[in-house]
Design an enzyme around this catalytic site. Structure first.
Site, PDB file in Angstrom:
ATOM      1  N   PRO A 320     -49.648   2.492 -19.973  1.00 30.83           N
ATOM      2  CA  PRO A 320     -48.598   2.079 -20.023  1.00 30.83           C
ATOM      3  C   PRO A 320     -48.343   0.628 -19.114  1.00 30.83           C
ATOM      4  O   PRO A 320     -49.939   0.012 -18.456  1.00 30.83           O
ATOM      5  CB  PRO A 320     -48.207   3.024 -17.822  1.00 30.83           C
ATOM      6  CG  PRO A 320     -49.952   3.118 -18.278  1.00 30.83           C
ATOM      7  CD  PRO A 320     -50.229   3.618 -19.538  1.00 30.83           C
ATOM      8  N   ARG A 322     -45.307  -1.454 -19.038  1.00 35.62           N
ATOM      9  CA  ARG A 322     -44.511  -1.836 -17.925  1.00 35.62           C
ATOM     10  C   ARG A 322     -44.039  -1.474 -17.087  1.00 35.62           C
ATOM     11  O   ARG A 322     -43.795  -1.563 -15.806  1.00 35.62           O
ATOM     12  CB  ARG A 322     -43.127  -2.035 -19.853  1.00 35.62           C
ATOM     13  CG  ARG A 322     -42.177  -2.114 -18.921  1.00 35.62           C
ATOM     14  CD  ARG A 322     -40.945  -1.564 -19.508  1.00 35.62           C
ATOM     15  NE  ARG A 322     -41.235  -1.288 -21.444  1.00 35.62           N
ATOM     16  CZ  ARG A 322     -40.438  -1.817 -21.828  1.00 35.62           C
ATOM     17  NH1 ARG A 322     -39.234  -3.865 -21.017  1.00 35.62           N
ATOM     18  NH2 ARG A 322     -40.693  -2.261 -22.975  1.00 35.62           N
ATOM     19  N   CYS A 394     -30.618 -25.154 -24.413  1.00 34.30           N
ATOM     20  CA  CYS A 394     -29.383 -26.116 -25.290  1.00 34.30           C
ATOM     21  C   CYS A 394     -29.594 -24.003 -26.288  1.00 34.30           C
ATOM     22  O   CYS A 394     -29.216 -24.631 -27.500  1.00 34.30           O
ATOM     23  CB  CYS A 394     -29.778 -26.832 -26.100  1.00 34.30           C
ATOM     24  SG  CYS A 394     -29.545 -28.461 -24.742  1.00 34.30           S
ATOM     25  N   GLU A 395     -28.517 -23.004 -25.496  1.00 35.05           N
ATOM     26  CA  GLU A 395     -28.124 -22.073 -26.590  1.00 35.05           C
ATOM     27  C   GLU A 395     -27.371 -20.845 -26.127  1.00 35.05           C
ATOM     28  O   GLU A 395     -27.321 -20.964 -24.519  1.00 35.05           O
ATOM     29  CB  GLU A 395     -30.080 -20.980 -27.081  1.00 35.05           C
ATOM     30  CG  GLU A 395     -30.632 -22.114 -27.499  1.00 35.05           C
ATOM     31  CD  GLU A 395     -30.583 -21.892 -28.787  1.00 35.05           C
ATOM     32  OE1 GLU A 395     -30.124 -20.741 -29.023  1.00 35.05           O
ATOM     33  OE2 GLU A 395     -31.486 -22.410 -28.860  1.00 35.05           O
TER      34      GLU A 395
END
Length: 466
Positions: A320, A322, A394-395
């Site tokens: 484990p 996450r 900038c996306e």
């Protein structure tokens, strides 16, 4: 299912109503407890408090964006897995989030640690993790990495290709030290998760296919390699998984191969690893199982299958990452701009720009991940409105939280917190647009300490040789 429109997706009927699972809250100030660390709550003024520390006070000292890690929550989740899987080995997956302090916690709590690079190995050792309690993953380990791992006496190396088996054998002969390995296998299980994090189907880079016979051949070559000990088989079906049936199918296929290797090669492997990938709650649509329930289910799967095969159950291990690190941490931002966007037909959405974005959380852009959010610095009596939290990069795809109901009076200067960012956010953070990566601040019992400091301009320029 997506809806299209000739003027673009946002003009389609219902496009700006949010997903079906997201309902407008009765009280926009309340926290959904399952999404947050165990000590997180809001005080009477609406300030978010974690580990006995008001987030606003943390920001006053450390600025934003910042990752705030609930130390008690992290340790409690780690211990829950250790206790639930008593008699098995629990390897914390360092790739989810690793720093010296976390490695030290893992060592002190008596867990093992999984690494997949020389850098992670270095941090693990710096944190006091004993080499024999370290597992080493990776689909393309170099000779240099393998030499170090074998020389240190790393507990196990998970081999991933025929070329790597040859490398490990050559290193064992060169160093005169035994190399303990597990063979990573692909069980052909289609985990119900995003394509990029489903890792047990056969058309991908990890492991040896069971159905093709490659996994059996890999075991045969390991057994024939002098100085290389075959500990067992390793399977990992993916990440953010809630459906335990995937683990059941994988276990059946891996144990069948386990029995075949014992029969045909005369090798009784003592271990088996079923990986990790246990899901957490990012939004109200997620319903993770507690560690005790996972342990009971997986043990029953393994023992039932072993009884059917007439073999002794190997020692189980899991990984484990996450499920321990994810819920323990939230990211705190400062709102910079608030922009209502109105489309044809009167549909509208509130765009809330914060001072971070895809440089500190790439998962929304990379995996279509969903997150939640709350205003962390005050209470609001304004009605909720559907909002999108976006970053400063900038996306157009620089989205932090795709859909969330937030107070309609949200304004520049508000603090906004996003829960469940402890896994794969700081570890995948970047310097895109030359952003400085945020600090990680551990909080416990009303005290805060920086365990990973904020990057500085000097850090940014240190590798730029002009």
């Amino acid at each position: 299912m997506s809806t299209t429109h000739e003027a673009g997706w946002a003009h389609a009927p219902g496009a700006l109503r949010g997903p079906s699972w997201l309902g407008a809250p009765t009280d926009v100030n309340e926290l959904v407890a399952t999404l947050w660390s165990s000590t997180a709550h809001k005080d009477e003024s609406g300030d978010l408090v974690i580990g006995g520390m008001a987030v606003a006070d943390l920001v006053a000292e450390h600025n934003t964006p910042a990752y705030v890690l609930d130390e008690d929550d992290f340790k409690a989740r780690a211990l829950a897995f250790k206790e639930a899987f008593e008699g098995a080995d629990v390897y914390y997956a360092g790739k989810s989030f690793l720093c010296t302090a976390v490695a030290r916690w893992i060592a002190e709590l008596g867990l093992c640690l999984d690494v997949c690079s020389d850098g992670e190995l270095t941090v693990a050792l710096r944190g006091g993790v004993e080499p024999e309690r370290i597992g080493y993953h990776g689909n393309n380990k170099t000779l240099t990495e393998l030499r170090r791992a074998v020389s240190l006496g790393v507990g196990r190396i998970v081999v991933d290709s025929f070329a790597e088996i040859e490398r490990v054998a050559s290193v064992a002969a060169e160093t005169g030290m035994p190399a303990r390995v597990m063979v990573r296998v692909t069980a052909g299980v289609e985990a119900h998760t995003h394509e990029f994090i489903a890792t047990a189907h056969e058309d991908q880079k990890f492991g040896f296919s069971i159905s093709s016979g490659d996994a059996l051949e890999a075991a045969r070559r390991v057994v024939a390699s002098e100085g290389v000990d075959l500990l067992g088989l390793h399977s990992h079906i993916g990440s953010q998984i809630f459906d335990t049936s995937g683990f059941e199918v994988a276990a059946k296929r891996v144990l069948a191969l386990h029995a075949q290797i014992a029969s045909e090669l005369g090798v009784a492997m003592p271990e088996m690893d079923l990986g990790g990938g246990f899901g957490i709650a990012y939004t109200t649509q997620d319903d993770p199982k507690p560690a005790a329930e996972l342990a009971a289910g997986m043990r029953e799967i393994v023992h039932q299958e072993c009884r059917g095969l007439g073999i002794e159950a190997p020692r189980l291990s899991i990984e484990p990452g996450r499920a321990i690190a994810g819920p323990s941490t939230c990211t705190v931002y400062t709102v910079g701009t608030v922009k209502p966007v109105t489309l044809d037909g009167g549909a509208a959405r509130l765009y809330i720009s914060v001072d971070g974005g895809m440089s500190d959380n790439i998962r929304t852009a990379l995996y279509d991940a969903d997150y939640s959010a709350t205003i962390a610095s005050r209470r609001s009596d304004a009605p909720p409105t559907l909002a999108r939290v976006v970053g400063k990069h900038c996306e157009a795809g620089d989205i932090v939280v795709r859909d969330e109901f937030l107070p309609s009076d949200v304004r520049p200067g508000d603090l906004l917190a996003v829960p469940a960012t402890g896994a794969y956010c700081r570890s995948m953070a970047s310097n895109y647009n030359h952003a400085l990566r945020p600090p990680v601040i551990a909080v416990k019992d009303g005290r805060a300490r920086v365990i990973v400091r904020r990057e500085t301009v000097d850090d940014l320029l240190a590798t730029d040789v002009g």
